[in-house]
Design a protein around this motif. Structure first.
Motif: not given
Ligand code: PLP
Length: 360
Positions: A155, A163, A186, A189, A192, A197, A199, A215
């Motif tokens: 994601n 997302v 992520e 991320a 984004v 979205f 986290s 990450r």
């Protein structure tokens, strides 16, 4: 993995003239401060990286407002993914439970590869028509299985760049039975844009132990070659996963570069701005050509090409542009990495020529 090795051998240095828009790397290159930090660290390369690892863990914990023991470093987030899969499978098998990995399809496949290496069955749930995760079907898949289900949820998702809204995802994770574990990848991320979205770190802060977030410094911070990733999870989860991580992972060069990158706010702004400018260039061209695309929330965009992906990929290559591979079961859509704005202008020019040839 093999095609990447081949591409590397063919020369990926600057000036090769080939556009590398195929592996979601960051064409901007690393922060200048990160480069300098590496140069400055050469003299201490004979020492083990304990101190620098600890400092990076401390800085990451501070960034997310977590305790240090909620952070585990990885040799790229790939190692974190491997450690999470291995520890969850080990735990299930120790409890004499069967275990499966459940993944949306298509998605990034490393969790799948590591699960397969341990003879864990992988159940794939196709994305919805608009490239969303089918959360109801993912859950159904687990309900039909008596053992432990590990969900790998990327994601924003690779290759679609879409997302999964936190509202739906978190509602599910919060009420999930004990035999579900969620690996939230992520990797993209930082890019984004979609406000839906959030986290998964939020769940970790709330005390949930059925979730781990991975990450990386490979994408937004352009450090793919230095291999620095990390996992955020409850300390109990970190303790289990760490048994499967290589000891002293993260070398000094990677650690100092990551530390410098975290501090370099100018670089972060530049990384974001450059990606957004590139995204606009490509989206405008796709709109002009009437080619559909999924909302892009990463440093890549998934778009329609109206033809066979392999042929398209080869034709692009003949024009010096490497684009993503085919992501079955979706046909006729290509994953394009967003490089520098001038690179994307070159891509757009070629794409428009393809249209004139009737190829897209
Ligand atoms: N997760 C996703 C979704 C990715 O796309 C990638 C790489 O492309 C990775 C993880 C692995 O990245 P790294 O091991 O460099 O952190």
């Amino acid at each position: 993995i093999a095609p990447r090795l081949i591409a590397k051998k063919k020369g990926r240095g600057s000036g090769s003239g080939i556009l590398h828009l195929n592996f979601n790397e960051n064409s901007l290159g690393m922060s200048e401060k990160a480069k300098q930090a590496i140069i400055n660290s050469i003299g201490i390369g004979s020492r083990y990286p304990d101190e620098h690892r600890s400092e990076l863990i401390r800085q990451l914990a501070e960034k997310y407002n977590l305790e240090d023991n909620f952070v585990s470093l990885g040799n790229g987030s790939s190692e974190n993914i491997r450690g999470i899969i291995q520890s969850q499978v080990f735990k299930a098998r120790q409890a004499k439970q069967t275990v499966q990995l459940v993944v949306p399809d298509p998605t990034f496949n490393y969790a799948e590869l590591y699960a397969q290496a341990m003879n864990v069955p992988v159940t794939k749930v196709p994305l919805t028509k608009d490239f969303r995760f089918d959360l109801a079907k993912l859950q159904e898949t687990a309900e039909q299985f008596s053992g432990v289900s590990i969900f790998y949820l990327c994601n924003p998702n690779n290759p679609t760049s879409t997302v999964t809204p936190a509202k739906e995802l978190f509602r599910w994770i919060k009420k999930a039975p004990e035999n579900y574990f969620f690996l939230l990848d992520e990797a993209y991320a930082e890019y984004v844009q979609d406000p839906a979205f959030e986290s998964g770190v939020k769940l970790i802060k709330q005390g949930f132990k059925n979730v781990a977030v991975t990450r990386t410094f490979s994408k937004f911070y352009a450090m793919a070659g230095y291999r620095v990733g990390y996992m955020l999870a409850n300390s109990d989860v970190v303790e289990e996963v760490d048994k499967f991580m290589s000891i002293d992972n993260i070398n000094i060069a990677g650690a100092v570069a990551a530390l410098a990158s975290l501090k370099d706010k100018t670089f972060s702004q530049l990384s974001l701005q450059s990606n957004e400018a590139s995204r606009k260039i490509v989206q405008n061209a796709l709109r002009e050509l009437g080619l559909k695309f999924a909302p892009s929330n990463g440093n890549f965009i998934f778009h329609e090409i109206k033809g066979d992906v392999q042929t398209y990929q080869e034709r692009m290559k003949e024009n010096g542009i490497l684009v993503g591979r085919e992501f079955l079961p979706i046909q006729s859509w290509s994953r394009l990495t967003l490089g520098m704005p001038e690179e994307m202008q070159r891509f757009v020019k070629v794409l428009k020529e393809f249209r004139q040839n009737g190829w897209v």
